[in-house]
Design a protein around this motif. Structure first.
Motif, PDB file in Angstrom:
ATOM      1  N   ALA A 195      16.788 -64.889  11.348  1.00  0.00           N
ATOM      2  CA  ALA A 195      17.474 -66.130  11.708  1.00  0.00           C
ATOM      3  C   ALA A 195      18.711 -66.280  10.832  1.00  0.00           C
ATOM      4  CB  ALA A 195      16.550 -67.335  11.522  1.00  0.00           C
ATOM      5  N   GLY A 196      19.787 -66.734  11.444  1.00  0.00           N
ATOM      6  CA  GLY A 196      20.990 -66.991  10.676  1.00  0.00           C
ATOM      7  C   GLY A 196      21.714 -65.747  10.229  1.00  0.00           C
ATOM      8  N   GLU A 197      21.687 -64.700  11.053  1.00  0.00           N
ATOM      9  CA  GLU A 197      22.527 -63.521  10.827  1.00  0.00           C
ATOM     10  C   GLU A 197      23.775 -63.696  11.689  1.00  0.00           C
ATOM     11  OE1 GLU A 197      22.426 -58.639  11.311  1.00  0.00           O
ATOM     12  OE2 GLU A 197      21.003 -59.868  12.411  1.00  0.00           O
ATOM     13  N   GLU A 198      23.643 -63.501  12.991  1.00  0.00           N
ATOM     14  CA  GLU A 198      24.713 -63.869  13.920  1.00  0.00           C
ATOM     15  C   GLU A 198      24.496 -65.273  14.474  1.00  0.00           C
ATOM     16  OE1 GLU A 198      26.694 -59.961  15.840  1.00  0.00           O
ATOM     17  OE2 GLU A 198      24.949 -60.711  16.914  1.00  0.00           O
ATOM     18  N   GLY A 199      23.249 -65.683  14.536  1.00  0.00           N
ATOM     19  CA  GLY A 199      22.934 -67.014  15.031  1.00  0.00           C
ATOM     20  C   GLY A 199      23.262 -68.090  14.013  1.00  0.00           C
ATOM     21  N   PRO A 200      23.286 -69.354  14.441  1.00  0.00           N
ATOM     22  CA  PRO A 200      23.705 -70.462  13.573  1.00  0.00           C
ATOM     23  C   PRO A 200      22.643 -70.878  12.572  1.00  0.00           C
ATOM     24  CG  PRO A 200      22.998 -71.301  15.699  1.00  0.00           C
ATOM     25  CD  PRO A 200      22.964 -69.795  15.807  1.00  0.00           C
ATOM     26  N   ALA A 201      23.046 -71.748  11.660  1.00  0.00           N
ATOM     27  CA  ALA A 201      22.115 -72.275  10.662  1.00  0.00           C
ATOM     28  C   ALA A 201      20.943 -72.989  11.322  1.00  0.00           C
ATOM     29  CB  ALA A 201      22.851 -73.216   9.712  1.00  0.00           C
ATOM     30  N   ASP A 202      21.165 -73.566  12.498  1.00  0.00           N
ATOM     31  CA  ASP A 202      20.081 -74.252  13.209  1.00  0.00           C
ATOM     32  C   ASP A 202      18.924 -73.314  13.512  1.00  0.00           C
ATOM     33  OD1 ASP A 202      18.918 -76.535  14.722  1.00  0.00           O
ATOM     34  OD2 ASP A 202      19.207 -75.176  16.422  1.00  0.00           O
ATOM     35  N   TYR A 203      19.207 -72.038  13.732  1.00  0.00           N
ATOM     36  CA  TYR A 203      18.125 -71.077  13.974  1.00  0.00           C
ATOM     37  C   TYR A 203      17.231 -70.937  12.741  1.00  0.00           C
ATOM     38  CZ  TYR A 203      20.045 -69.308  18.435  1.00  0.00           C
ATOM     39  OH  TYR A 203      20.476 -69.167  19.729  1.00  0.00           O
ATOM     40  N   ILE A 204      17.814 -71.098  11.559  1.00  0.00           N
ATOM     41  CA  ILE A 204      17.014 -71.052  10.332  1.00  0.00           C
ATOM     42  C   ILE A 204      16.103 -72.269  10.275  1.00  0.00           C
ATOM     43  CG2 ILE A 204      17.073 -70.935   7.810  1.00  0.00           C
ATOM     44  CD1 ILE A 204      19.870 -69.672   8.060  1.00  0.00           C
ATOM     45  N   TRP A 205      16.657 -73.442  10.598  1.00  0.00           N
ATOM     46  CA  TRP A 205      15.823 -74.648  10.653  1.00  0.00           C
ATOM     47  C   TRP A 205      14.663 -74.455  11.631  1.00  0.00           C
ATOM     48  CZ3 TRP A 205      15.654 -77.965   7.054  1.00  0.00           C
ATOM     49  CH2 TRP A 205      16.791 -78.464   6.400  1.00  0.00           C
ATOM     50  N   GLN A 206      14.960 -73.879  12.816  1.00  0.00           N
ATOM     51  CA  GLN A 206      13.911 -73.662  13.807  1.00  0.00           C
ATOM     52  C   GLN A 206      12.826 -72.726  13.274  1.00  0.00           C
ATOM     53  OE1 GLN A 206      15.174 -72.589  17.777  1.00  0.00           O
ATOM     54  NE2 GLN A 206      17.018 -73.833  17.633  1.00  0.00           N
ATOM     55  N   ALA A 207      13.247 -71.672  12.591  1.00  0.00           N
ATOM     56  CA  ALA A 207      12.272 -70.733  12.024  1.00  0.00           C
ATOM     57  C   ALA A 207      11.371 -71.440  11.009  1.00  0.00           C
ATOM     58  CB  ALA A 207      12.991 -69.554  11.378  1.00  0.00           C
ATOM     59  N   LEU A 208      11.963 -72.319  10.216  1.00  0.00           N
ATOM     60  CA  LEU A 208      11.205 -73.030   9.192  1.00  0.00           C
ATOM     61  C   LEU A 208      10.278 -74.082   9.808  1.00  0.00           C
ATOM     62  CD1 LEU A 208      14.036 -73.645   6.546  1.00  0.00           C
ATOM     63  CD2 LEU A 208      12.242 -71.908   6.452  1.00  0.00           C
ATOM     64  N   LYS A 209      10.823 -74.917  10.696  1.00  0.00           N
ATOM     65  CA  LYS A 209      10.088 -76.074  11.187  1.00  0.00           C
ATOM     66  C   LYS A 209       9.168 -75.753  12.358  1.00  0.00           C
ATOM     67  CE  LYS A 209      13.528 -79.535   9.774  1.00  0.00           C
ATOM     68  NZ  LYS A 209      14.423 -80.623  10.253  1.00  0.00           N
ATOM     69  N   LEU A 210       9.613 -74.865  13.259  1.00  0.00           N
ATOM     70  CA  LEU A 210       8.843 -74.594  14.472  1.00  0.00           C
ATOM     71  C   LEU A 210       7.938 -73.372  14.333  1.00  0.00           C
ATOM     72  CD1 LEU A 210      11.603 -75.267  17.176  1.00  0.00           C
ATOM     73  CD2 LEU A 210       9.916 -76.859  16.217  1.00  0.00           C
ATOM     74  N   LEU A 211       8.474 -72.303  13.743  1.00  0.00           N
ATOM     75  CA  LEU A 211       7.663 -71.093  13.575  1.00  0.00           C
ATOM     76  C   LEU A 211       6.881 -71.111  12.272  1.00  0.00           C
ATOM     77  CD1 LEU A 211      10.032 -68.268  14.897  1.00  0.00           C
ATOM     78  CD2 LEU A 211       8.580 -69.871  16.150  1.00  0.00           C
ATOM     79  N   LYS A 212       7.290 -72.000  11.351  1.00  0.00           N
ATOM     80  CA  LYS A 212       6.607 -72.145  10.050  1.00  0.00           C
ATOM     81  C   LYS A 212       6.512 -70.803   9.318  1.00  0.00           C
ATOM     82  CE  LYS A 212       3.967 -76.236  11.404  1.00  0.00           C
ATOM     83  NZ  LYS A 212       4.782 -76.513  12.588  1.00  0.00           N
ATOM     84  N   VAL A 213       7.666 -70.146   9.223  1.00  0.00           N
ATOM     85  CA  VAL A 213       7.707 -68.816   8.625  1.00  0.00           C
ATOM     86  C   VAL A 213       7.475 -68.872   7.119  1.00  0.00           C
ATOM     87  CG1 VAL A 213       9.219 -67.861  10.404  1.00  0.00           C
ATOM     88  CG2 VAL A 213      10.229 -68.913   8.359  1.00  0.00           C
ATOM     89  N   ASP A 214       6.997 -67.748   6.589  1.00  0.00           N
ATOM     90  CA  ASP A 214       6.793 -67.594   5.153  1.00  0.00           C
ATOM     91  C   ASP A 214       8.047 -67.089   4.459  1.00  0.00           C
ATOM     92  OD1 ASP A 214       3.796 -68.134   4.960  1.00  0.00           O
ATOM     93  OD2 ASP A 214       3.873 -66.602   6.526  1.00  0.00           O
ATOM     94  N   ARG A 215       8.955 -66.484   5.219  1.00  0.00           N
ATOM     95  CA  ARG A 215      10.275 -66.147   4.699  1.00  0.00           C
ATOM     96  C   ARG A 215      11.220 -65.906   5.877  1.00  0.00           C
ATOM     97  NH1 ARG A 215       7.730 -60.922   2.402  1.00  0.00           N
ATOM     98  NH2 ARG A 215       8.231 -59.343   3.972  1.00  0.00           N
ATOM     99  N   VAL A 216      12.508 -65.944   5.571  1.00  0.00           N
ATOM    100  CA  VAL A 216      13.561 -65.815   6.576  1.00  0.00           C
ATOM    101  C   VAL A 216      14.277 -64.488   6.372  1.00  0.00           C
ATOM    102  CG1 VAL A 216      15.742 -66.763   7.442  1.00  0.00           C
ATOM    103  CG2 VAL A 216      13.880 -68.305   6.759  1.00  0.00           C
ATOM    104  N   ASP A 217      14.398 -63.719   7.441  1.00  0.00           N
ATOM    105  CA  ASP A 217      15.124 -62.455   7.387  1.00  0.00           C
ATOM    106  C   ASP A 217      16.599 -62.713   7.678  1.00  0.00           C
ATOM    107  OD1 ASP A 217      12.797 -60.892   6.880  1.00  0.00           O
ATOM    108  OD2 ASP A 217      12.245 -61.126   8.984  1.00  0.00           O
ATOM    109  N   HIS A 218      17.449 -62.220   6.805  1.00  0.00           N
ATOM    110  CA  HIS A 218      18.901 -62.458   6.789  1.00  0.00           C
ATOM    111  C   HIS A 218      19.162 -63.856   6.234  1.00  0.00           C
ATOM    112  CE1 HIS A 218      20.060 -58.691   8.547  1.00  0.00           C
ATOM    113  NE2 HIS A 218      19.320 -58.900   9.626  1.00  0.00           N
ATOM    114  N   GLY A 219      19.430 -64.835   7.093  1.00  0.00           N
ATOM    115  CA  GLY A 219      19.609 -66.209   6.626  1.00  0.00           C
ATOM    116  C   GLY A 219      20.947 -66.527   5.999  1.00  0.00           C
TER     117      GLY A 219
END
Length: 331
Positions: A195-219
């Motif tokens: 999330a947040g490589e080519e996609g926007p910062a909002d994709y990072i929020w989605q990964a955190l809030k919706l997917l409840k990830v343990d870490r973010v790749d790229h970001g």
């Protein structure tokens, strides 16, 4: 500095095993399986590695994967990367694999999983290599296909630490995969997502809030949102950053523009990784060396980045403490 980079025990958290397919093995396997490639030499393959963006890389990546057919192919792919870990003092690695890249070609789990696991077991026995697998879903495909892939993986879950999300980011937001990540969590699997490589910062929020990830790749696009930066720092959410990949795919035009050290200074838990090293011009140590050359990475920053790799890993707290202690003794 290069000597210290080599000497330090390191971990790698963002590595696609299919992205370690070197040109020599690509050609060798294409001949073995009579796969017709548009390249006749290693030089021609290297010439094709000038990517305009993520999609142009993915097109070549999937073409390369087409030469992986039988169990031994997958063993050789994994074994060669683990030998590189030994060479570069990567004592622990958490590797992503893309089952759909293979199952869509008619190659089942029963072919690639035994090859991967056998190589991992051999490396563990021969020199104590620590390694884990992350099963990534291809985000340009449907969520139902990801759910089907998770179901097909159930006989092999003892060999899988986590699920992930990769491939074409733009137009394929994390929110598209909420159900399959919920199912993975219910199976006691950890979760990560690109999330947040080519996609926007909002994709990072989605990964955190919706997917409840343990870490973010790229970001790396987190810099576009001050509140997100604050949240990442406060929660110490790991970001698995891939410098050479980011410049090769034109996320940054030049390594001198990369923001990893700025993020480090903001107390964000950034880590250094190689992503798809055979395509992007370097394995883990080469990524650290590139940061040193372009951004004047100093020893304090190097130590912090290496320690972050262990902190952000899926190792046990005891294992993390062991390696962090080793680093302190070394420096």
């Amino acid at each position: 500095m290069n000597n210290l980079i080599q000497q330090l025990p390191k971990t790698e958290l963002h590595l696609h095993i299919e992205g370690t397919l070197e040109p020599d093995l690509l050609l060798e396997l294409s001949k073995k399986h009579h796969v017709d490639l548009p390249y006749k030499s290693i030089d021609e393959i290297h010439a094709a590695y000038n990517f305009e963006d993520l999609q142009s890389f993915l097109d070549l990546y999937y073409l390369g994967a087409s030469v992986l057919v039988d169990e031994d192919d997958f063993y050789q792919l994994m074994w060669r990367y683990l030998l590189k870990c030994k060479e570069q003092n990567i004592v622990h690695t958490e590797m992503m694999f893309d089952p759909q890249t293979h199952t869509d070609r008619g190659i089942p789990f029963a072919t690639f999983m035994p090859g991967f696991v056998r190589a991992m077991d051999d490396a563990a026995q021969q020199w104590g290599q620590s390694s884990l697998l992350i099963m990534s879903f291809l985000r340009h495909l449907t969520e139902q296909e990801a759910i089907d892939t998770l179901a097909a993986a159930k006989p092999y879950l003892q060999h899988i630490e986590a699920v992930g999300l990769d491939s074409s980011e733009l137009g394929n937001p994390p929110e598209k995969f909420v159900r399959v990540f919920e199912q993975a969590k219910s199976l006691a699997l950890s979760c990560v997502a690109h999330a947040g490589e080519e996609g926007p910062a909002d994709y990072i929020w989605q990964a955190l809030k919706l997917l409840k990830v343990d870490r973010v790749d790229h970001g790396v696009r987190c810099v576009d949102d001050p509140k997100l930066l604050q949240t990442l720092a406060e929660t110490q959410m790991p970001l698995t950053v891939c410098p050479l990949s980011n410049t090769k795919l034109c996320v940054f035009d030049d390594m001198k523009e990369h923001n990893i050290l700025d993020l480090l200074a903001k107390d964000i838990l950034v880590t250094v990784n190689s992503d798809d090293p055979s395509y992007f011009g370097g394995y883990l140590n080469e990524n650290f060396e590139a940061l040193q050359q372009a951004l004047n990475l100093n020893q304090q920053q190097l130590i912090k980045l290496v320690k972050n790799g262990f902190t952000g890993s899926f190792l046990s707290e005891q294992q993390k403490a062991h390696w962090l202690g080793k680093i302190d003794k070394l420096v």
